[in-house]
Scaffold this active site. Sequence first.
Site, PDB file in Angstrom:
ATOM      1  N   ASP A 196       8.781 -24.908   5.873  1.00 50.97           N
ATOM      2  CA  ASP A 196       7.418 -24.428   6.140  1.00 50.97           C
ATOM      3  C   ASP A 196       7.198 -24.368   7.653  1.00 50.97           C
ATOM      4  O   ASP A 196       7.631 -25.256   8.382  1.00 50.97           O
ATOM      5  CB  ASP A 196       6.397 -25.393   5.506  1.00 50.97           C
ATOM      6  CG  ASP A 196       5.035 -24.744   5.317  1.00 50.97           C
ATOM      7  OD1 ASP A 196       4.595 -24.591   4.175  1.00 50.97           O
ATOM      8  OD2 ASP A 196       4.401 -24.383   6.338  1.00 50.97           O
ATOM      9  N   ASN A 197       6.527 -23.330   8.100  1.00 53.30           N
ATOM     10  CA  ASN A 197       6.250 -23.241   9.546  1.00 53.30           C
ATOM     11  C   ASN A 197       4.895 -23.864   9.914  1.00 53.30           C
ATOM     12  O   ASN A 197       4.467 -23.766  11.056  1.00 53.30           O
ATOM     13  CB  ASN A 197       6.328 -21.792  10.036  1.00 53.30           C
ATOM     14  CG  ASN A 197       5.210 -20.926   9.483  1.00 53.30           C
ATOM     15  OD1 ASN A 197       4.319 -21.403   8.785  1.00 53.30           O
ATOM     16  ND2 ASN A 197       5.252 -19.638   9.786  1.00 53.30           N
ATOM     17  N   TYR A 224      -2.929  -7.709   2.902  1.00 54.08           N
ATOM     18  CA  TYR A 224      -2.353  -8.870   2.194  1.00 54.08           C
ATOM     19  C   TYR A 224      -1.830  -8.413   0.818  1.00 54.08           C
ATOM     20  O   TYR A 224      -0.676  -8.640   0.467  1.00 54.08           O
ATOM     21  CB  TYR A 224      -3.398  -9.981   2.041  1.00 54.08           C
ATOM     22  CG  TYR A 224      -3.000 -11.054   1.056  1.00 54.08           C
ATOM     23  CD1 TYR A 224      -2.090 -12.041   1.407  1.00 54.08           C
ATOM     24  CD2 TYR A 224      -3.535 -11.085  -0.245  1.00 54.08           C
ATOM     25  CE1 TYR A 224      -1.708 -13.021   0.487  1.00 54.08           C
ATOM     26  CE2 TYR A 224      -3.165 -12.056  -1.152  1.00 54.08           C
ATOM     27  CZ  TYR A 224      -2.253 -13.024  -0.779  1.00 54.08           C
ATOM     28  OH  TYR A 224      -1.875 -13.992  -1.699  1.00 54.08           O
ATOM     29  N   LYS A 246       2.215  -7.898  -0.748  1.00 58.56           N
ATOM     30  CA  LYS A 246       2.756  -8.424  -2.010  1.00 58.56           C
ATOM     31  C   LYS A 246       3.362  -7.294  -2.846  1.00 58.56           C
ATOM     32  O   LYS A 246       4.393  -7.455  -3.487  1.00 58.56           O
ATOM     33  CB  LYS A 246       1.661  -9.152  -2.800  1.00 58.56           C
ATOM     34  CG  LYS A 246       1.116 -10.392  -2.105  1.00 58.56           C
ATOM     35  CD  LYS A 246       2.147 -11.498  -2.047  1.00 58.56           C
ATOM     36  CE  LYS A 246       1.609 -12.749  -1.382  1.00 58.56           C
ATOM     37  NZ  LYS A 246       2.583 -13.847  -1.311  1.00 58.56           N
ATOM     38  N   VAL A 283      -6.056 -19.600  -8.046  1.00 58.54           N
ATOM     39  CA  VAL A 283      -5.523 -20.933  -8.330  1.00 58.54           C
ATOM     40  C   VAL A 283      -6.472 -22.013  -7.780  1.00 58.54           C
ATOM     41  O   VAL A 283      -6.974 -21.875  -6.664  1.00 58.54           O
ATOM     42  CB  VAL A 283      -4.125 -21.107  -7.702  1.00 58.54           C
ATOM     43  CG1 VAL A 283      -3.454 -22.371  -8.236  1.00 58.54           C
ATOM     44  CG2 VAL A 283      -3.238 -19.881  -7.941  1.00 58.54           C
ATOM     45  N   LYS A 338      -7.191 -25.317   2.920  1.00 57.89           N
ATOM     46  CA  LYS A 338      -7.341 -23.856   2.995  1.00 57.89           C
ATOM     47  C   LYS A 338      -8.735 -23.419   3.445  1.00 57.89           C
ATOM     48  O   LYS A 338      -8.965 -22.233   3.675  1.00 57.89           O
ATOM     49  CB  LYS A 338      -7.002 -23.218   1.645  1.00 57.89           C
ATOM     50  CG  LYS A 338      -5.523 -23.355   1.299  1.00 57.89           C
ATOM     51  CD  LYS A 338      -5.156 -22.632   0.013  1.00 57.89           C
ATOM     52  CE  LYS A 338      -5.203 -21.140   0.160  1.00 57.89           C
ATOM     53  NZ  LYS A 338      -4.767 -20.447  -1.063  1.00 57.89           N
ATOM     54  N   PHE A 351     -22.535 -14.985  -4.322  1.00 62.06           N
ATOM     55  CA  PHE A 351     -23.009 -13.604  -4.205  1.00 62.06           C
ATOM     56  C   PHE A 351     -23.925 -13.273  -5.379  1.00 62.06           C
ATOM     57  O   PHE A 351     -23.712 -13.727  -6.500  1.00 62.06           O
ATOM     58  CB  PHE A 351     -21.833 -12.612  -4.221  1.00 62.06           C
ATOM     59  CG  PHE A 351     -20.885 -12.757  -3.062  1.00 62.06           C
ATOM     60  CD1 PHE A 351     -21.341 -13.178  -1.825  1.00 62.06           C
ATOM     61  CD2 PHE A 351     -19.544 -12.446  -3.212  1.00 62.06           C
ATOM     62  CE1 PHE A 351     -20.479 -13.307  -0.754  1.00 62.06           C
ATOM     63  CE2 PHE A 351     -18.676 -12.566  -2.143  1.00 62.06           C
ATOM     64  CZ  PHE A 351     -19.146 -13.000  -0.915  1.00 62.06           C
TER      65      PHE A 351
HETATM   66  N1  LIG Z   1      -3.817 -19.993  -4.110  1.00 70.88           N
HETATM   67  C1  LIG Z   1      -4.068 -18.848  -4.736  1.00 70.88           C
HETATM   68  O1  LIG Z   1      -5.118 -18.679  -5.384  1.00 70.88           O
HETATM   69  C2  LIG Z   1      -3.055 -17.723  -4.677  1.00 70.88           C
HETATM   70  C3  LIG Z   1      -3.343 -16.547  -5.384  1.00 70.88           C
HETATM   71  C4  LIG Z   1      -2.421 -15.511  -5.340  1.00 70.88           C
HETATM   72  C5  LIG Z   1      -1.223 -15.660  -4.653  1.00 70.88           C
HETATM   73  N2  LIG Z   1      -0.986 -16.801  -3.955  1.00 70.88           N
HETATM   74  C6  LIG Z   1       0.283 -16.921  -3.245  1.00 70.88           C
HETATM   75  O2  LIG Z   1       0.848 -18.184  -3.506  1.00 70.88           O
HETATM   76  C7  LIG Z   1       1.596 -18.645  -2.379  1.00 70.88           C
HETATM   77  C8  LIG Z   1       1.116 -20.026  -1.993  1.00 70.88           C
HETATM   78  O3  LIG Z   1      -0.258 -19.932  -1.577  1.00 70.88           O
HETATM   79  P1  LIG Z   1      -1.111 -21.227  -1.277  1.00 70.88           P
HETATM   80  O4  LIG Z   1      -2.404 -21.076  -1.978  1.00 70.88           O
HETATM   81  O5  LIG Z   1      -0.295 -22.430  -1.526  1.00 70.88           O
HETATM   82  O6  LIG Z   1      -1.405 -21.024   0.288  1.00 70.88           O
HETATM   83  P2  LIG Z   1      -1.125 -21.984   1.521  1.00 70.88           P
HETATM   84  O7  LIG Z   1      -1.662 -21.290   2.708  1.00 70.88           O
HETATM   85  O8  LIG Z   1      -1.624 -23.345   1.222  1.00 70.88           O
HETATM   86  O9  LIG Z   1       0.476 -22.021   1.582  1.00 70.88           O
HETATM   87  C9  LIG Z   1       1.286 -21.079   2.232  1.00 70.88           C
HETATM   88  C10 LIG Z   1       2.304 -21.855   3.053  1.00 70.88           C
HETATM   89  O10 LIG Z   1       3.239 -20.945   3.651  1.00 70.88           O
HETATM   90  C11 LIG Z   1       3.511 -21.397   4.982  1.00 70.88           C
HETATM   91  N3  LIG Z   1       4.030 -20.226   5.711  1.00 70.88           N
HETATM   92  C12 LIG Z   1       3.372 -19.075   6.013  1.00 70.88           C
HETATM   93  N4  LIG Z   1       4.230 -18.215   6.600  1.00 70.88           N
HETATM   94  C13 LIG Z   1       5.442 -18.830   6.648  1.00 70.88           C
HETATM   95  C14 LIG Z   1       6.730 -18.436   7.122  1.00 70.88           C
HETATM   96  N5  LIG Z   1       6.946 -17.245   7.660  1.00 70.88           N
HETATM   97  N6  LIG Z   1       7.758 -19.312   7.009  1.00 70.88           N
HETATM   98  C15 LIG Z   1       7.554 -20.547   6.475  1.00 70.88           C
HETATM   99  N7  LIG Z   1       6.363 -20.968   6.017  1.00 70.88           N
HETATM  100  C16 LIG Z   1       5.319 -20.111   6.088  1.00 70.88           C
HETATM  101  C17 LIG Z   1       2.171 -21.944   5.462  1.00 70.88           C
HETATM  102  O11 LIG Z   1       2.282 -22.836   6.547  1.00 70.88           O
HETATM  103  C18 LIG Z   1       1.679 -22.640   4.193  1.00 70.88           C
HETATM  104  O12 LIG Z   1       2.112 -23.982   4.123  1.00 70.88           O
HETATM  105  C19 LIG Z   1       1.408 -17.591  -1.305  1.00 70.88           C
HETATM  106  O13 LIG Z   1       2.524 -16.723  -1.333  1.00 70.88           O
HETATM  107  C20 LIG Z   1       0.154 -16.856  -1.737  1.00 70.88           C
HETATM  108  O14 LIG Z   1       0.121 -15.531  -1.249  1.00 70.88           O
HETATM  109  C21 LIG Z   1      -1.866 -17.848  -3.966  1.00 70.88           C
END
Ligand SMILES: NC(=O)c1ccc[n+]([C@@H]2O[C@H](COP(=O)([O-])OP(=O)(O)OC[C@H]3O[C@@H](n4cnc5c(N)ncnc54)[C@H](O)[C@@H]3O)[C@@H](O)[C@H]2O)c1
Length: 305
Positions: free
Chosen positions: A34-35, A135, A139, A166, A174, A197
């Site tokens: 993770d970055n 975004y 995807k 989620v 977040k 809203f």
């Molecule tokens: N949470 C939701 O409701 C939801 C819905 C649809 C899709 N998603 C997808 O699920 C995945 C997880 O989302 P989340 O809710 O845990 O978000 P989050 O922001 O908590 O997690 C994303 C993580 O990716 C890391 N990151 C970003 N770019 C990076 C890179 N280039 N290299 C390494 N690490 C990187 C961030 O530091 C972070 O820890 C994502 O791909 C997101 O698009 C989430």
Amino acid sequence: MRILVTGGAGFVGSNLAKHLESPVAGDHQVVVLDNFSSGSFTNLVDFHGDVISSGCESHEPCVRCDVIFHEASITDTTVTDQLLMMRNNVESFRNVLHWAARWNSRVVWASSAAVYGNQAAPNKLTDTPHPLNVYGYSKLAMERLAYLWSKEHPELRIVGLRYFNVYGAGEGHKGKFASMIYQLAQQMKAGKRPRIFKAGEQKRDFVSIQDVVQANVRAMQVERLPQAAVFNVGCGRAGTFNEVVAGLNKVLGTNLQAEYFENPYAFFQNHTEADISDTATILGYRPQYASIQDGILAYKASGAL
Ligand SMILES: NC(=O)c1ccc[n+]([C@@H]2O[C@H](COP(=O)([O-])OP(=O)(O)OC[C@H]3O[C@@H](n4cnc5c(N)ncnc54)[C@H](O)[C@@H]3O)[C@@H](O)[C@H]2O)c1
């Protein structure tokens, strides 16, 4: 097995990483990459594996992994810098696919319901994608890349999961991108009226983090899979924001009326609802929390709400 979880400091990734290293999931050796651009170390305090602090675009873990869960992504859906979004999400994924080809690993990765845009619900895999922001488009580009990649590497199994909204423990970092359930709960716990809203009847498929973890584990385990398969991961039914407020009032023991305000967004998904028939048939996915009320109750019981 040795398993790589990219984005493992984030909400979904950290829940998945901790589940996979637990005895109930088979004590796997889990490596997080993770970055830390949006994730938080607080999600990893009770994770015991190796944590590589680097971006997917710049670092290849030196150990072979049997499975890659790719959760890393820019998750701020309001980012409008297209090059930034595409580089971070799509080019990182391309890199991850190179590792998978070298290691012969299965890839389970996070797509999003954002690929549907404002299509009529229920959202089906056969719907024509219509993302409303870069975004969502990133995807979609990742789904197309996975498809093309799997044609060149037919031996690889690449599974995309279109997550809906989620919610659950580990999303606090977040901020305004945490689930509506989390955000409204924070307002109500502070004694404030929950702001939503007008008129609160927008519908979302809210899916609990436990069910998202379940879908990922099944995508890792199922033997017979179509190439570059994509599945919807929701609870399979939509709830309104008004229902969320009612559920929170019940669980938090409050009696706060919603405060409605104009939706400032020109592009807004008014109704999302996952058609999970393929997810059920092919992956054997059965959401544990199909009602918002039960999900909110379990969230509160976890101590994280
Ligand atoms: N949470 C939701 O409701 C939801 C819905 C649809 C899709 N998603 C997808 O699920 C995945 C997880 O989302 P989340 O809710 O845990 O978000 P989050 O922001 O908590 O997690 C994303 C993580 O990716 C890391 N990151 C970003 N770019 C990076 C890179 N280039 N290299 C390494 N690490 C990187 C961030 O530091 C972070 O820890 C994502 O791909 C997101 O698009 C989430």
